[in-house]
Design a protein around this motif. Sequence first.
Motif, PDB file in Angstrom:
ATOM      1  N   PHE A 163       5.416  19.367  -0.205  1.00  0.00           N
ATOM      2  CA  PHE A 163       5.123  17.918   0.280  1.00  0.00           C
ATOM      3  C   PHE A 163       6.298  17.049   0.478  1.00  0.00           C
ATOM      4  O   PHE A 163       6.925  16.942  -0.425  1.00  0.00           O
ATOM      5  CB  PHE A 163       4.482  17.379  -0.702  1.00  0.00           C
ATOM      6  CG  PHE A 163       3.534  16.171  -0.377  1.00  0.00           C
ATOM      7  CD1 PHE A 163       3.099  15.780   0.805  1.00  0.00           C
ATOM      8  CD2 PHE A 163       3.795  14.856  -1.085  1.00  0.00           C
ATOM      9  CE1 PHE A 163       2.636  14.795   1.224  1.00  0.00           C
ATOM     10  CE2 PHE A 163       3.216  13.666  -0.972  1.00  0.00           C
ATOM     11  CZ  PHE A 163       2.699  13.771   0.306  1.00  0.00           C
ATOM     12  N   PHE A 164       6.668  16.765   1.868  1.00  0.00           N
ATOM     13  CA  PHE A 164       7.612  15.925   2.139  1.00  0.00           C
ATOM     14  C   PHE A 164       7.097  14.409   2.446  1.00  0.00           C
ATOM     15  O   PHE A 164       6.420  14.308   3.389  1.00  0.00           O
ATOM     16  CB  PHE A 164       8.371  16.121   3.449  1.00  0.00           C
ATOM     17  CG  PHE A 164       9.114  17.678   3.366  1.00  0.00           C
ATOM     18  CD1 PHE A 164      10.511  17.648   2.989  1.00  0.00           C
ATOM     19  CD2 PHE A 164       8.064  18.712   3.519  1.00  0.00           C
ATOM     20  CE1 PHE A 164      11.020  19.096   3.153  1.00  0.00           C
ATOM     21  CE2 PHE A 164       8.694  20.044   3.374  1.00  0.00           C
ATOM     22  CZ  PHE A 164      10.215  20.140   3.299  1.00  0.00           C
ATOM     23  N   SER A 165       7.165  13.461   1.333  1.00  0.00           N
ATOM     24  CA  SER A 165       6.503  12.150   1.316  1.00  0.00           C
ATOM     25  C   SER A 165       7.306  11.277   2.128  1.00  0.00           C
ATOM     26  O   SER A 165       8.647  11.150   1.716  1.00  0.00           O
ATOM     27  CB  SER A 165       5.950  11.732  -0.018  1.00  0.00           C
ATOM     28  OG  SER A 165       5.627  10.427   0.131  1.00  0.00           O
ATOM     29  N   ALA A 166       6.781  10.590   2.955  1.00  0.00           N
ATOM     30  CA  ALA A 166       7.361   9.347   3.823  1.00  0.00           C
ATOM     31  C   ALA A 166       7.086   7.998   3.056  1.00  0.00           C
ATOM     32  O   ALA A 166       7.508   6.924   3.639  1.00  0.00           O
ATOM     33  CB  ALA A 166       6.914   9.305   5.359  1.00  0.00           C
ATOM     34  N   ILE A 167       6.174   8.290   2.153  1.00  0.00           N
ATOM     35  CA  ILE A 167       5.797   6.816   1.210  1.00  0.00           C
ATOM     36  C   ILE A 167       6.368   6.831  -0.126  1.00  0.00           C
ATOM     37  O   ILE A 167       6.759   8.098  -0.623  1.00  0.00           O
ATOM     38  CB  ILE A 167       4.269   7.136   1.001  1.00  0.00           C
ATOM     39  CG1 ILE A 167       3.317   7.104   2.579  1.00  0.00           C
ATOM     40  CG2 ILE A 167       3.815   5.656   0.141  1.00  0.00           C
ATOM     41  CD1 ILE A 167       1.750   7.443   2.133  1.00  0.00           C
ATOM     42  N   HIS A 168       6.888   5.915  -0.468  1.00  0.00           N
ATOM     43  CA  HIS A 168       7.451   5.821  -1.764  1.00  0.00           C
ATOM     44  C   HIS A 168       6.514   6.003  -2.645  1.00  0.00           C
ATOM     45  O   HIS A 168       5.466   5.431  -2.665  1.00  0.00           O
ATOM     46  CB  HIS A 168       7.947   4.399  -1.762  1.00  0.00           C
ATOM     47  CG  HIS A 168       9.308   3.840  -1.034  1.00  0.00           C
ATOM     48  ND1 HIS A 168      10.513   4.002  -1.676  1.00  0.00           N
ATOM     49  CD2 HIS A 168       9.506   3.238  -0.178  1.00  0.00           C
ATOM     50  CE1 HIS A 168      11.385   3.820  -0.633  1.00  0.00           C
ATOM     51  NE2 HIS A 168      10.765   3.329   0.090  1.00  0.00           N
ATOM     52  N   TYR A 173       0.985  -0.354  -3.351  1.00  0.00           N
ATOM     53  CA  TYR A 173      -0.191  -0.726  -2.352  1.00  0.00           C
ATOM     54  C   TYR A 173      -0.379   0.653  -1.690  1.00  0.00           C
ATOM     55  O   TYR A 173      -1.080   0.820  -0.771  1.00  0.00           O
ATOM     56  CB  TYR A 173       0.257  -1.629  -1.335  1.00  0.00           C
ATOM     57  CG  TYR A 173       0.796  -2.821  -2.174  1.00  0.00           C
ATOM     58  CD1 TYR A 173      -0.121  -3.730  -2.794  1.00  0.00           C
ATOM     59  CD2 TYR A 173       1.960  -3.381  -2.159  1.00  0.00           C
ATOM     60  CE1 TYR A 173       0.210  -5.133  -3.447  1.00  0.00           C
ATOM     61  CE2 TYR A 173       2.572  -4.526  -2.702  1.00  0.00           C
ATOM     62  CZ  TYR A 173       1.666  -5.100  -3.354  1.00  0.00           C
ATOM     63  OH  TYR A 173       1.907  -6.354  -4.047  1.00  0.00           O
ATOM     64  N   GLY A 174       0.092   1.868  -2.167  1.00  0.00           N
ATOM     65  CA  GLY A 174       0.038   3.099  -1.336  1.00  0.00           C
ATOM     66  C   GLY A 174      -0.456   4.277  -2.447  1.00  0.00           C
ATOM     67  O   GLY A 174      -0.101   3.886  -3.591  1.00  0.00           O
ATOM     68  N   ASP A 175      -1.019   5.430  -2.024  1.00  0.00           N
ATOM     69  CA  ASP A 175      -1.031   6.365  -2.951  1.00  0.00           C
ATOM     70  C   ASP A 175      -0.665   7.831  -2.210  1.00  0.00           C
ATOM     71  O   ASP A 175      -1.325   8.331  -1.514  1.00  0.00           O
ATOM     72  CB  ASP A 175      -2.440   6.712  -3.338  1.00  0.00           C
ATOM     73  CG  ASP A 175      -2.918   7.685  -4.167  1.00  0.00           C
ATOM     74  OD1 ASP A 175      -2.022   8.243  -4.632  1.00  0.00           O
ATOM     75  OD2 ASP A 175      -4.048   7.866  -4.631  1.00  0.00           O
ATOM     76  N   ALA A 176       0.788   7.899  -2.470  1.00  0.00           N
ATOM     77  CA  ALA A 176       1.382   9.236  -1.831  1.00  0.00           C
ATOM     78  C   ALA A 176       0.814  10.470  -2.346  1.00  0.00           C
ATOM     79  O   ALA A 176       0.767  11.509  -1.344  1.00  0.00           O
ATOM     80  CB  ALA A 176       2.932   9.288  -2.290  1.00  0.00           C
ATOM     81  N   PHE A 177       0.009  10.641  -3.582  1.00  0.00           N
ATOM     82  CA  PHE A 177      -0.500  11.788  -3.903  1.00  0.00           C
ATOM     83  C   PHE A 177      -2.122  11.858  -3.527  1.00  0.00           C
ATOM     84  O   PHE A 177      -2.627  12.882  -4.014  1.00  0.00           O
ATOM     85  CB  PHE A 177      -0.236  12.079  -5.227  1.00  0.00           C
ATOM     86  CG  PHE A 177       1.132  12.222  -5.543  1.00  0.00           C
ATOM     87  CD1 PHE A 177       1.796  13.391  -5.502  1.00  0.00           C
ATOM     88  CD2 PHE A 177       1.624  11.203  -6.298  1.00  0.00           C
ATOM     89  CE1 PHE A 177       3.106  13.485  -5.670  1.00  0.00           C
ATOM     90  CE2 PHE A 177       2.998  11.288  -6.623  1.00  0.00           C
ATOM     91  CZ  PHE A 177       3.811  12.334  -6.427  1.00  0.00           C
ATOM     92  N   VAL A 316       6.900  -5.170  -6.579  1.00  0.00           N
ATOM     93  CA  VAL A 316       7.664  -4.416  -5.859  1.00  0.00           C
ATOM     94  C   VAL A 316       7.364  -2.904  -5.969  1.00  0.00           C
ATOM     95  O   VAL A 316       7.271  -1.776  -4.843  1.00  0.00           O
ATOM     96  CB  VAL A 316       9.081  -4.597  -5.960  1.00  0.00           C
ATOM     97  CG1 VAL A 316       9.855  -3.380  -4.714  1.00  0.00           C
ATOM     98  CG2 VAL A 316       9.359  -5.681  -5.586  1.00  0.00           C
ATOM     99  N   SER A 317       6.987  -2.244  -7.104  1.00  0.00           N
ATOM    100  CA  SER A 317       6.594  -0.835  -7.289  1.00  0.00           C
ATOM    101  C   SER A 317       6.090  -0.865  -8.677  1.00  0.00           C
ATOM    102  O   SER A 317       6.243  -1.680  -9.449  1.00  0.00           O
ATOM    103  CB  SER A 317       8.087  -0.081  -7.347  1.00  0.00           C
ATOM    104  OG  SER A 317       8.949  -0.407  -8.609  1.00  0.00           O
ATOM    105  N   PHE A 318       5.226   0.433  -8.781  1.00  0.00           N
ATOM    106  CA  PHE A 318       4.701   0.624  -9.967  1.00  0.00           C
ATOM    107  C   PHE A 318       4.524   2.097 -10.160  1.00  0.00           C
ATOM    108  O   PHE A 318       4.320   2.820  -9.540  1.00  0.00           O
ATOM    109  CB  PHE A 318       3.410  -0.005  -9.976  1.00  0.00           C
ATOM    110  CG  PHE A 318       2.211   0.630 -11.049  1.00  0.00           C
ATOM    111  CD1 PHE A 318       2.381   0.343 -12.522  1.00  0.00           C
ATOM    112  CD2 PHE A 318       1.069   1.367 -10.382  1.00  0.00           C
ATOM    113  CE1 PHE A 318       1.525   0.775 -13.442  1.00  0.00           C
ATOM    114  CE2 PHE A 318       0.445   1.736 -11.553  1.00  0.00           C
ATOM    115  CZ  PHE A 318       0.596   1.651 -13.083  1.00  0.00           C
TER     116      PHE A 318
END
Length: 423
Positions: A163-168, A173-177, A316-318
């Motif tokens: 899995f190459f994630s383009a999302i941090h 505000y996102g869910d890469a997994f 900014v991040s969590f």
Amino acid sequence: MMNVLGFLKNILHRGLGSLSGRVARLFYRPRKPAFPLADRLLADAFRLGQIPSPTAHEKDRAVFVAARLRSLELPYTVDEAGNLLVQLQSLREEPEDISPSPLLVFTRLVSERWNSLESLGKLDLQYARGAGLADALGPAALLSLAEAHASGRLSLNRDLFLFFSAIHFDDPYGDAFRLFTSDPRRRPSAAIGVQGFMLGFLTSHTLGSYRVEITLAEEGRGGKDSNAAVNALTGTAGKLGETAGSFGDALSMYIRRIEALSAFSRTPSEGVLELDLESADKALLEDALEKIRKTVEGAGEPDTGDSRVKGLFRVVSFIPPGDPSVSEGLNTLLLDVMKELRIKPEEEAKPDPSSFLSALGIPALSVGIASGREGLSYDTVEVASIEKGRQLLERLVTLLGTDPPGRAVPGKRAALLRRKFRG
């Protein structure tokens, strides 16, 4: 008689010439690389690191990865967010859509440290240098696994997701997994995060973290000598330190950046404060975040001169705190492989993307591929360490792809698998 002597003389000259040519070829023959697989991994990292980032959906970097996968004749998919997924089929008599208990290896495509000049990179016998080069080692390592599968060197009893994630991973505000946690068929039995640094580091206990950006700005038109924004900035930093201290040793706060800029020879009218909060207690972390929010909202009281300072609070991040008990077997296996490869382990407690999965009951950890130093202008990678990092990842995947990953692999079984791997 002269003809015979001339004939012998010619033969002798030709013989000496032939011998000298063979000796010259022997001494000047190009040496084969000692670790060709590590060299290819580093070459991919150099090429990937030269591609600008961050960009929308990391499209250019994804194109590079896709081209490498097509050259290996491996299928892949790209979703609307730009994430690239490779599903490598296991060795099964009756192939299915997805095998039970797949294994996940993940990394990120994005880098915040790309530079148009420094990212071109430099290489000598000992070190590789380049801005953001450490970030590019993760995707390059996954491409090395894909190459191992395509060549038949990596044969597993369960499917392997790359899995190459383009999302941090820490995007609040996102869910890469989501792809793996929302679909029961894709829920992994174990997961390995891959990053550039540091080889040998083991995150024994993953902490939760919040990164917060606080902007303090004067409203209205302050006087020429008004310093309200700077005063509010320094005052707020002191109050936040007191707030963090009230939670004791269970909470750590780090100021990452404090900055106030001016224009047209005026005193600054706006300042920025960026800080990190870390704790193993999720409830305490949330409580500290709320108290800091209230402190920022009151940063401009009372009024200063002709203006009023207003505070803007932004997460900014969590990263949530992980569950270390879920990954105990996985950590034991990693330590076992490190011992075999003579990699000195160093345990640390820090925030790590793998905790998103361990918090959901999925054994997960992260490994570094190389040793080196992450610098302000460029990263310095120890070239000799990459081969051990490559071996560490490949052996760990081989063992997890053969044995149940929720527990440590028994010593006898692990030894048999290692002999098979080396063969």
